[in-house]
Enzyme design. Sequence first.
Site, PDB file in Angstrom:
ATOM      1  N   THR A  62       0.821  -1.906   0.082  1.00 48.84           N
ATOM      2  CA  THR A  62      -0.139  -0.047   0.141  1.00 48.84           C
ATOM      3  C   THR A  62       0.810   0.875  -0.284  1.00 48.84           C
ATOM      4  OG1 THR A  62      -1.782   0.965   1.409  1.00 48.84           O
ATOM      5  CG2 THR A  62       0.077   0.162   2.072  1.00 48.84           C
ATOM      6  N   THR A  63       0.530   2.178   0.006  1.00 48.38           N
ATOM      7  CA  THR A  63       1.116   3.677   0.276  1.00 48.38           C
ATOM      8  C   THR A  63       0.544   4.645   1.053  1.00 48.38           C
ATOM      9  OG1 THR A  63       2.035   3.265  -1.807  1.00 48.38           O
ATOM     10  CG2 THR A  63       2.388   5.724  -1.022  1.00 48.38           C
TER      11      THR A  63
END
Length: 198
Positions: free
Chosen positions: A13-14
């Site tokens: 994810t970010t």
Amino acid sequence: MKLKEKIEKFGGTTTVGVACTDGTVLACDSRATAGHVVASKEARKIYAVTDRIAVTIAGAVGDAEKLVELLQAEARLYRVVEGREIEVMPLARIASRVLNSQYLFPYIVNLLLGGYDSKPRLAFVDLDGTVTEERMAATGSGSPVAYGLLERMFREDMEVSEALPLVVQAVRVAMKRDIATGNEIRAAVITDEGVRLL
């Protein structure tokens, strides 16, 4: 499975956070992965913990959701016992104690806690329980790409109106290079007026 392998498997994810002069801004993507599979295109990764604190999650979804529920319960308990809202750093230290106490069966999660107490604050909580107060931070598999933009564009004197497009752009850039980051961009702005989820 070794801890490093678990992080690589579940850490896709970010999430990005910036503490500004007038508030804190958080952003993330909405893709959840399980290895090489897109498990969800609408995963929730930003949660309001209190009226003035929000958290982003990166890591194993079940671990992250349970930890967020625990932090929400601790914040409510603090309000009842102390008669006031908990601040960002004490809540980050609670998360730290929980994560550190689970050494043999760890929560596979990294958190960014953003909020506004006496001033805008951003805390990074690592899966081993390390807590650092930051002005700008990113987590997840796309964080190296996001940091490339953040390091160049971030300024200590930024206001929310400037930081919001920056954190959104940092997630957008990560989407272009990190396969585990994608779909929608979600954000939250936390000021003295409270948490606003975008």
